[in-house]
Write a protein that holds these residues in place. Structure first.
Motif, short mmCIF file in Angstrom:
data_model
loop_
_atom_site.label_atom_id
_atom_site.label_comp_id
_atom_site.label_asym_id
_atom_site.label_seq_id
_atom_site.Cartn_x
_atom_site.Cartn_y
_atom_site.Cartn_z
N PHE A 10 0.82 -1.21 0.00
CA PHE A 10 0.00 0.00 0.00
C PHE A 10 0.87 1.27 0.00
O PHE A 10 0.37 2.36 0.28
CB PHE A 10 -0.94 0.01 1.21
N ASN A 13 4.67 4.84 3.57
CA ASN A 13 5.81 5.56 4.14
C ASN A 13 5.21 6.74 4.88
O ASN A 13 4.72 7.69 4.26
CB ASN A 13 6.76 6.04 3.04
N GLU A 38 -8.67 14.03 1.98
CA GLU A 38 -7.29 13.53 2.04
C GLU A 38 -7.24 12.11 1.50
O GLU A 38 -8.01 11.24 1.91
CB GLU A 38 -6.75 13.55 3.48
N GLY A 40 -5.39 8.67 1.38
CA GLY A 40 -4.43 7.87 2.15
C GLY A 40 -3.99 8.54 3.43
O GLY A 40 -2.82 8.90 3.57
N ALA A 45 -0.83 11.67 10.09
CA ALA A 45 0.20 12.72 10.20
C ALA A 45 -0.29 14.07 9.67
O ALA A 45 -0.01 15.12 10.27
CB ALA A 45 1.46 12.29 9.45
N ILE A 46 -1.02 14.04 8.55
CA ILE A 46 -1.54 15.30 7.97
C ILE A 46 -2.99 15.50 8.43
O ILE A 46 -3.45 16.64 8.60
CB ILE A 46 -1.48 15.26 6.42
N VAL A 60 -10.07 9.08 2.09
CA VAL A 60 -10.28 7.79 1.42
C VAL A 60 -9.06 6.93 1.70
O VAL A 60 -7.93 7.36 1.48
CB VAL A 60 -10.60 7.94 -0.10
N GLU A 61 -9.31 5.74 2.26
CA GLU A 61 -8.21 4.87 2.70
C GLU A 61 -8.56 3.42 2.36
O GLU A 61 -9.70 2.99 2.51
CB GLU A 61 -7.99 5.06 4.21
N ILE A 62 -7.55 2.68 1.92
CA ILE A 62 -7.78 1.30 1.46
C ILE A 62 -7.48 0.25 2.54
O ILE A 62 -8.05 -0.85 2.52
CB ILE A 62 -6.92 1.03 0.19
N GLY A 84 -11.95 2.37 0.83
CA GLY A 84 -11.86 1.85 -0.52
C GLY A 84 -10.67 2.37 -1.27
O GLY A 84 -9.77 3.01 -0.70
N ASP A 85 -10.67 2.12 -2.56
CA ASP A 85 -9.55 2.40 -3.45
C ASP A 85 -9.70 3.80 -4.07
O ASP A 85 -10.69 4.05 -4.78
CB ASP A 85 -9.53 1.32 -4.54
N ALA A 86 -8.73 4.67 -3.84
CA ALA A 86 -8.79 6.03 -4.40
C ALA A 86 -8.84 6.00 -5.93
O ALA A 86 -9.39 6.91 -6.56
CB ALA A 86 -7.58 6.83 -3.94
N ASN A 104 -0.28 12.52 0.94
CA ASN A 104 1.04 11.95 0.78
C ASN A 104 0.77 10.64 0.06
O ASN A 104 0.40 9.66 0.68
CB ASN A 104 1.68 11.75 2.15
N LEU A 105 0.88 10.65 -1.26
CA LEU A 105 0.33 9.55 -2.07
C LEU A 105 1.20 8.29 -2.05
O LEU A 105 2.42 8.38 -2.00
CB LEU A 105 0.15 10.00 -3.53
N PRO A 106 0.51 7.14 -2.11
CA PRO A 106 1.27 5.89 -2.28
C PRO A 106 1.96 5.92 -3.64
O PRO A 106 1.31 6.06 -4.67
CB PRO A 106 0.18 4.80 -2.23
N ILE A 109 1.05 3.86 -6.97
CA ILE A 109 -0.13 4.12 -7.82
C ILE A 109 -0.24 5.59 -8.22
O ILE A 109 -1.27 6.03 -8.70
CB ILE A 109 -1.45 3.67 -7.14
N1 SAM Z 1 -0.87 10.35 4.98
C1 SAM Z 1 -0.04 9.42 5.74
C2 SAM Z 1 1.27 10.09 6.08
O1 SAM Z 1 1.60 11.09 5.43
O2 SAM Z 1 1.95 9.63 6.99
C3 SAM Z 1 0.18 8.10 4.98
C4 SAM Z 1 0.81 8.22 3.61
S1 SAM Z 1 1.29 6.67 2.91
C5 SAM Z 1 2.54 7.21 1.79
C6 SAM Z 1 -0.01 6.28 1.76
C7 SAM Z 1 -1.37 5.96 2.36
O3 SAM Z 1 -2.28 5.66 1.29
C8 SAM Z 1 -1.40 4.74 3.28
O4 SAM Z 1 -2.22 5.01 4.38
C9 SAM Z 1 -2.02 3.63 2.40
O5 SAM Z 1 -2.68 2.63 3.15
C10 SAM Z 1 -2.99 4.44 1.57
N2 SAM Z 1 -3.31 3.83 0.26
C11 SAM Z 1 -2.52 3.04 -0.50
N3 SAM Z 1 -3.14 2.70 -1.65
C12 SAM Z 1 -4.36 3.30 -1.60
C13 SAM Z 1 -5.47 3.33 -2.49
N4 SAM Z 1 -5.43 2.69 -3.66
N5 SAM Z 1 -6.56 4.03 -2.12
C14 SAM Z 1 -6.61 4.69 -0.93
N6 SAM Z 1 -5.59 4.71 -0.05
C15 SAM Z 1 -4.47 4.02 -0.38
#
Ligand code: SAM
Length: 264
Positions: A10, A13, A38, A40, A45-46, A60-62, A84-86, A104-106, A109
């Motif tokens: 996911f 970081n 927001e 993820g 943190a944010i 939105v969080e998966i 769910g999935d962004a 703070n995007l994964p 993706i």
């Molecule tokens: N915002 C937090 C931070 O800055 O510490 C977490 C950032 S982390 C890089 C990415 C976040 O996006 C994680 O919480 C992860 O579970 C979530 N995530 C990953 N793929 C996702 C998706 N397809 N849809 C929604 N959220 C997703």
């Protein structure tokens, strides 16, 4: 609560540098009644500093474990959690008025997510994202540079973009292997012209950049003849990276005006 184990799949970081977090919130400039989404939120943190500034926040969080933690941490009347999935999320359905988006995007993706978000331009006030630095460089790249490509053209067509902060790996836990950067994106339709058929613009840009080292003549063979290039006043011998966004729009509009746009 037990310590969360970051999930690589996911792209987890988590931000741990307070000054970077403060800089992001400052850039977003949240107002009490803003509708903010927001992507993820992770361990918040944010989310937390944003919630200190606004009346209500959407996320939105998966990850189910993280969703469970968020429910235990934040009051339901302050935080709406869309599980769910962004990538499949309908960002136009959050509110009747345009929203701000932050995340703070994964990184795994980020490119498909940016393309997904690009279709919601009218529903967005602005977006602030932490991304891989290299991706931000491609987004804001000027023509005739090595970073300029499909991502630059398709996003610059819709958004004004600005690199606002460089972020080192140590700002995260666990640290990613790459440098990061924060980018601001503001929808600005019409800046590079208006494409009458946006799908056709996307198709032309994809085809034009199919082989970076080849000429437009080569890559767009079957779509545009030498006469077409002359009518457009575009040199068919240049490479895709040499053509400005507005010229891609002109090219797509030229094709869309034909009875059978593609292929020739
Ligand atoms: N915002 C937090 C931070 O800055 O510490 C977490 C950032 S982390 C890089 C990415 C976040 O996006 C994680 O919480 C992860 O579970 C979530 N995530 C990953 N793929 C996702 C998706 N397809 N849809 C929604 N959220 C997703």
């Amino acid at each position: 609560m037990t310590k969360h184990i970051p999930r690589k799949r996911f792209g987890q970081n988590f931000l741990q540098d307070d000054s970077v977090i403060a800089n992001i919130v400052h850039a977003v400039n949240p107002q009490y009644n803003d509708i903010i989404m927001e992507i993820g939120p992770g361990l918040g943190a944010i989310t937390k500093p944003l919630l200190a500034r606004v009346n209500h926040l959407h996320v939105v969080e998966i990850d189910r474990d993280i969703i469970h933690r968020l429910r235990q941490t934040f009051p339901v009347d302050k935080l709406t959690i869309h599980a769910g999935d962004a990538l499949a999320f309908d960002f136009a359905a959050v509110a009747a008025t345009p929203i701000k988006i932050v995340g703070n995007l994964p990184y795994n993706i980020s490119t498909p997510l940016l393309f997904h978000l690009a279709s919601y331009g009218q529903s967005i006030i602005d977006m602030h994202f932490m991304l891989q630095k290299e991706v931000v460089e491609r987004m804001v790249a000027e023509p005739s540079t090595t970073d300029y490509g499909r991502l630059s053209v398709m996003l610059q067509y819709r958004f004004e973009m600005e690199h606002i902060l460089s972020v080192p790996p140590e700002a995260f836990w666990p640290p990613p292997k790459v440098d990061s950067a924060v980018v601001r994106m503001i929808p600005l339709p019409g800046r590079c012209g208006h494409a009458n058929d946006e799908q056709l613009l996307a198709d032309v840009v994809l085809k034009a950049f199919s082989q970076r080292r080849k000429t437009l003549r080569n890559n767009l063979k079957g779509w545009l003849t030498e006469d077409d290039f002359s009518a457009l006043n575009i040199d068919s011998g240049i490479r895709p990276e040499n053509l400005a966004v507005a010229d891609y729009v002109r090219l797509a509009n030229y094709l869309s005006a034909q009875a059978n746009p593609v292929p020739k």
